[in-house]
Design a protein around this motif. Structure first.
Motif, PDB file in Angstrom:
ATOM      1  N   ALA A 116       0.840  -1.193   0.000  1.00 52.27           N
ATOM      2  CA  ALA A 116       0.000   0.000   0.000  1.00 52.27           C
ATOM      3  C   ALA A 116       0.877   1.246   0.000  1.00 52.27           C
ATOM      4  N   GLY A 117       0.771   2.055  -1.037  1.00 51.85           N
ATOM      5  CA  GLY A 117       1.572   3.268  -1.165  1.00 51.85           C
ATOM      6  C   GLY A 117       2.953   3.038  -1.729  1.00 51.85           C
ATOM      7  N   GLY A 118       3.269   1.798  -2.153  1.00 54.83           N
ATOM      8  CA  GLY A 118       4.608   1.485  -2.634  1.00 54.83           C
ATOM      9  C   GLY A 118       4.951   2.190  -3.929  1.00 54.83           C
ATOM     10  N   ALA A 119       4.061   2.077  -4.934  1.00 58.24           N
ATOM     11  CA  ALA A 119       4.331   2.719  -6.223  1.00 58.24           C
ATOM     12  C   ALA A 119       4.397   4.237  -6.066  1.00 58.24           C
ATOM     13  N   GLU A 120       3.542   4.779  -5.200  1.00 56.17           N
ATOM     14  CA  GLU A 120       3.579   6.237  -4.965  1.00 56.17           C
ATOM     15  C   GLU A 120       4.897   6.661  -4.311  1.00 56.17           C
ATOM     16  N   TYR A 121       5.439   5.807  -3.464  1.00 56.08           N
ATOM     17  CA  TYR A 121       6.714   6.118  -2.814  1.00 56.08           C
ATOM     18  C   TYR A 121       7.830   6.244  -3.851  1.00 56.08           C
ATOM     19  N   VAL A 122       7.936   5.269  -4.767  1.00 63.94           N
ATOM     20  CA  VAL A 122       8.992   5.307  -5.780  1.00 63.94           C
ATOM     21  C   VAL A 122       8.761   6.457  -6.746  1.00 63.94           C
ATOM     22  N   SER A 123       7.511   6.728  -7.103  1.00 69.61           N
ATOM     23  CA  SER A 123       7.213   7.848  -7.995  1.00 69.61           C
ATOM     24  C   SER A 123       7.605   9.172  -7.368  1.00 69.61           C
ATOM     25  N   ALA A 124       7.429   9.298  -6.058  1.00 70.11           N
ATOM     26  CA  ALA A 124       7.821  10.529  -5.374  1.00 70.11           C
ATOM     27  C   ALA A 124       9.332  10.712  -5.421  1.00 70.11           C
ATOM     28  N   ILE A 125      10.078   9.626  -5.286  1.00 68.83           N
ATOM     29  CA  ILE A 125      11.539   9.717  -5.401  1.00 68.83           C
ATOM     30  C   ILE A 125      11.924  10.185  -6.799  1.00 68.83           C
ATOM     31  N   ALA A 126      11.276   9.608  -7.825  1.00 67.08           N
ATOM     32  CA  ALA A 126      11.585   9.992  -9.205  1.00 67.08           C
ATOM     33  C   ALA A 126      11.264  11.453  -9.471  1.00 67.08           C
ATOM     34  N   ALA A 127      10.289  11.998  -8.742  1.00 63.90           N
ATOM     35  CA  ALA A 127       9.929  13.401  -8.914  1.00 63.90           C
ATOM     36  C   ALA A 127      10.837  14.343  -8.127  1.00 63.90           C
ATOM     37  N   GLY A 128      11.812  13.785  -7.400  1.00 59.91           N
ATOM     38  CA  GLY A 128      12.744  14.617  -6.649  1.00 59.91           C
ATOM     39  C   GLY A 128      12.312  14.912  -5.231  1.00 59.91           C
ATOM     40  N   ASP A 129      11.223  14.272  -4.774  1.00 58.02           N
ATOM     41  CA  ASP A 129      10.777  14.470  -3.396  1.00 58.02           C
ATOM     42  C   ASP A 129      11.639  13.639  -2.453  1.00 58.02           C
ATOM     43  N   ARG A 130      11.348  13.731  -1.163  1.00 58.08           N
ATOM     44  CA  ARG A 130      12.136  12.993  -0.162  1.00 58.08           C
ATOM     45  C   ARG A 130      11.237  12.179   0.769  1.00 58.08           C
ATOM     46  N   PRO A 131      10.508  11.215   0.233  1.00 53.58           N
ATOM     47  CA  PRO A 131       9.671  10.377   1.102  1.00 53.58           C
ATOM     48  C   PRO A 131      10.535   9.480   1.979  1.00 53.58           C
ATOM     49  N   ARG A 132      10.014   9.176   3.149  1.00 52.18           N
ATOM     50  CA  ARG A 132      10.727   8.289   4.081  1.00 52.18           C
ATOM     51  C   ARG A 132       9.756   7.205   4.518  1.00 52.18           C
TER      52      ARG A 132
END
Length: 669
Positions: free
Chosen positions: A164-180
């Motif tokens: 749950a939320g896995g694909a969104e986590y990687v997409s956020a990294i690709a967008a230059g965000d800093r998810p943890r």
């Protein structure tokens, strides 16, 4: 007399003199270098200013290695900065030699080293040795200087859809965000691939990544996935097994910005990755992530410090979950990435628990019975019809602890009172302390001369299984003889925790032996560590949809074994953290263990510790030393570390013996 003069002349000639005369011109710009000297004395843990000769102007750059004269000796060091003037009012010495102009200590890594040293009450010199490997001059001259090619963002993120939320986590990294995030991974070979996808998204966004794993086997596994996703030559690996040249070559590739991805063991947490965008750690509760050298930093804490300083993404993954990772979730610093219940049930093997057969476990040294319960015997037999079977045993050796067969009194050596053990089937019991033969042993309580095994190791278990299944090959993996892989044929694999070999398609079944013995260790983290080891072994067994089954032999009423049956590391981590908060134990508090002579620790009872504090001890741990435990609330952790640094500095200045200080020790018996 003439001989004496000749010897004196030879000695004088052997003394290494500074290469720069005092009258030499200084550097035309920024003639003062601030140098971190390689001296571990706590009262000298600060930079020192030196003049930069004109001849070294272009080589003594910030981050480079130099040699300086310090306390009458030639000492190596690193240039931290170049400034126009010094705050020191006295006479400054000059740099003796600029080793090279290679920048090996980047400013961000220097800040990290200082922060980690302060966090763990250590010195800069001790931590920088973990961050910068020894120089290899030939490698430095010949190492490549061509950067790796670009990496495209991964188009297929389906591996993360199970969370749950896995694909969104990687997409956020690709967008230059800093998810943890804290990631509860599903078993199988996909975990390395999923990490590689997150790294590829980071690199495609123009940033670098660090991935820390426990051991060389994990480095090879994740490294292979990284090469598959990123392409060859786009990452480097750092492990202790690398030779000086290979390790320094990989380090230079990162320091020069030629490669932006590193996969390695705990030392990789300090790697000089440019434009850091992601730090990841796999199986953070594994004690291999804790540095055994002072000041004993943990790779997880080093990486989290880097994530905060660099403003980058963080990923803490594994099959199990530590209390420290759970605290990050509950504090809001990390999100939770976990599988859905149907995915968890399908991917994991079906786990059951059965009690140990006391009659089989009580077999004496002359007995031939295996200690396998009937359910385990049945599972192994059916599993061998479908493929290999894994048997996890918590201890090395044959019979590593013995007791009286009649009254159960521990068997002790008549000479030194040491514990008795048996090293092989044809060997007499011997003392583990003095090595004396126990052929004439008799129980001091009841007089019996027969012994029983209290603790059975992997060698004895393999022997028992060989007798129980005479037509099946039995292989062992433990200690210094660890197998990386075994064939997918019907074979019995007996392994100690952490030494379980992989097999193509997974094991058909698994048996977790002597679970109660693993839980009997006197350690603060025993339940967490036991569950981690069991889950790591269970993850090697085929999923329930493929018929995989695991049987744990232990007390069915124990909460940690019920968490294993439910395959619920998150729930167990929540309960574990709540219990530690109630008991005022890490990670709910900051705890420091101070070891040294008893009388000196008793003197620390009146030391000025940050309020509020609690002292436990001192308690003797052997004939020469004792342990004093100091614990404070988490928000006072920095003040406690500062108090410990001042304590060490004062003792160092007075030339008193060094006290061993371990802040938040990985193990606390």
């Amino acid at each position: 007399m003439s001989d004496d003069h000749e010897q004196l002349a030879l000695l004088k000639g052997a003394v290494r003199r500074p290469k720069v005369p005092d009258g030499a011109a200084l550097a035309p710009e920024l003639p003062v270098a601030r140098v971190a000297v390689d001296v571990s004395l706590a009262h000298l843990d600060r930079p020192f200013d030196y003049l930069v000769p004109e001849a070294m102007h272009d080589t003594a750059v910030p981050g480079s290695r130099v040699v300086v004269r310090f306390a009458g000796q030639q000492v190596s060091g690193f240039v931290l900065d170049r400034v126009a003037e010094s705050d020191h009012t006295g006479r400054l010495g000059r740099l003796s030699r600029a080793v090279s102009d290679e920048v090996v200590l980047r400013p961000d890594v220097a800040r990290l080293v200082r922060t980690v040293a302060d966090r763990y009450a250590g010195t800069f010199a001790d931590v920088v040795r973990l961050a910068v490997p020894p120089r290899h001059a030939t490698t430095e001259k010949r190492a490549a200087r061509t950067p790796a090619g670009p990496v495209e963002a991964p188009a297929d993120l389906s591996g993360w859809d199970a969370y749950a939320g896995g694909a969104e986590y990687v997409s956020a990294i690709a967008a230059g965000d800093r998810p943890r995030a804290v990631w509860s991974a599903l078993p199988g070979a996909s975990s390395g691939h999923d990490i590689a996808l997150a790294v590829a998204a980071t690199v495609a966004a123009g940033r670098g990544a660090i991935v820390c794993v426990p051991d060389a086997t994990d480095v090879a596994r994740v490294g292979a996935a990284m090469a598959d996703v990123l392409g060859a030559g786009r990452h480097v690996e750092l492990t202790a097994a690398l030779g000086p040249s290979a390790r320094y070559r990989a380090f230079l590739s990162l320091a020069r910005g030629l490669t932006r991805v590193v996969v390695g063991t705990r030392a990789a947490a300090f790697a000089p990755v440019h434009d850091l965008g992601l730090v990841a750690i796999w199986d953070d509760a594994d004690d291999l992530h804790a540095e055994p050298r002072a000041p004993y930093p943990h790779a997880r804490e080093v990486l989290l410090t880097r994530a905060h300083d660099a403003g980058c993404a963080a990923l803490i993954g594994g099959y199990a979950r530590s209390a420290e990772a759970q605290r990050l979730i509950e504090s809001g610093w990390c999100d939770e990435l976990g599988p859905s219940l149907p995915a968890r049930r399908a991917s994991w093997a079906r786990v059951a628990v059965t009690g140990a057969d006391e009659r089989a476990a009580a077999a004496d040294l002359s007995g031939g019975r295996a200690r396998l319960p009937h359910e385990a015997f049945t599972l192994i037999r059916s599993g061998l019809d479908a493929g290999p079977v894994l048997v996890q045993v918590p201890r090395l050796g044959y019979r590593s602890a013995l007791a009286c067969q009649r009254c159960r009194t521990p068997a002790r050596c008549a000479h030194c009172a040491g514990p008795m053990a048996q090293r092989s089937s044809d060997a007499e019991p011997t003392c583990r302390w003095c090595g004396r033969d126990g052929a004439t042993w008799s129980c001091g309580e009841c007089g019996s001369v027969r012994m029983r095994a209290v603790v059975v190791g992997d060698a004895r278990t393999a022997e028992e299984l060989g007798r129980a299944f005479p037509q099946v090959p039995v292989v062992t993996s433990s200690g210094e003889h660890v197998r990386e892989r075994v064939s997918a044929e019907a074979v019995l694999v007996v392994a100690t925790p952490g030494a379980e070999p992989a097999t193509e398609g997974g094991y058909a079944a698994g048996v977790l032996m002597d679970c109660g013995l693993m839980l009997s260790r006197p350690d603060l983290r025993v339940a967490e560590e036991s569950l981690r080891r069991w889950l790591n072994a269970t993850a090697l067994v085929r999923g329930a949809e493929a018929g995989g089954r695991v049987l744990a032999i232990g007390d069915q009423t124990l909460g940690v074994l019920q968490a294993l049956v439910r395959l619920d590391p998150a729930g167990h981590a929540r309960r574990e953290l709540a219990e530690r908060q109630a008991a005022h134990l890490p990670p709910a508090v900051i705890l420091a263990a101070v070891e040294g002579p008893v009388d000196e620790l008793e003197a620390l009872i009146d030391h000025e510790w940050p309020q509020p504090f609690e002292l436990l001890g001192p308690v003797e741990i052997d004939d020469d030393s004792a342990r004093l435990i100091v614990r404070v609330p988490r928000h006072r952790g920095g003040e406690l570390a500062e108090a410990l640094r001042e304590l060490q500095a004062g003792r160092s200045a007075r030339k008193l013996s060094h006290l061993r200080v371990d802040v938040d020790p990985a193990q606390l018996a």
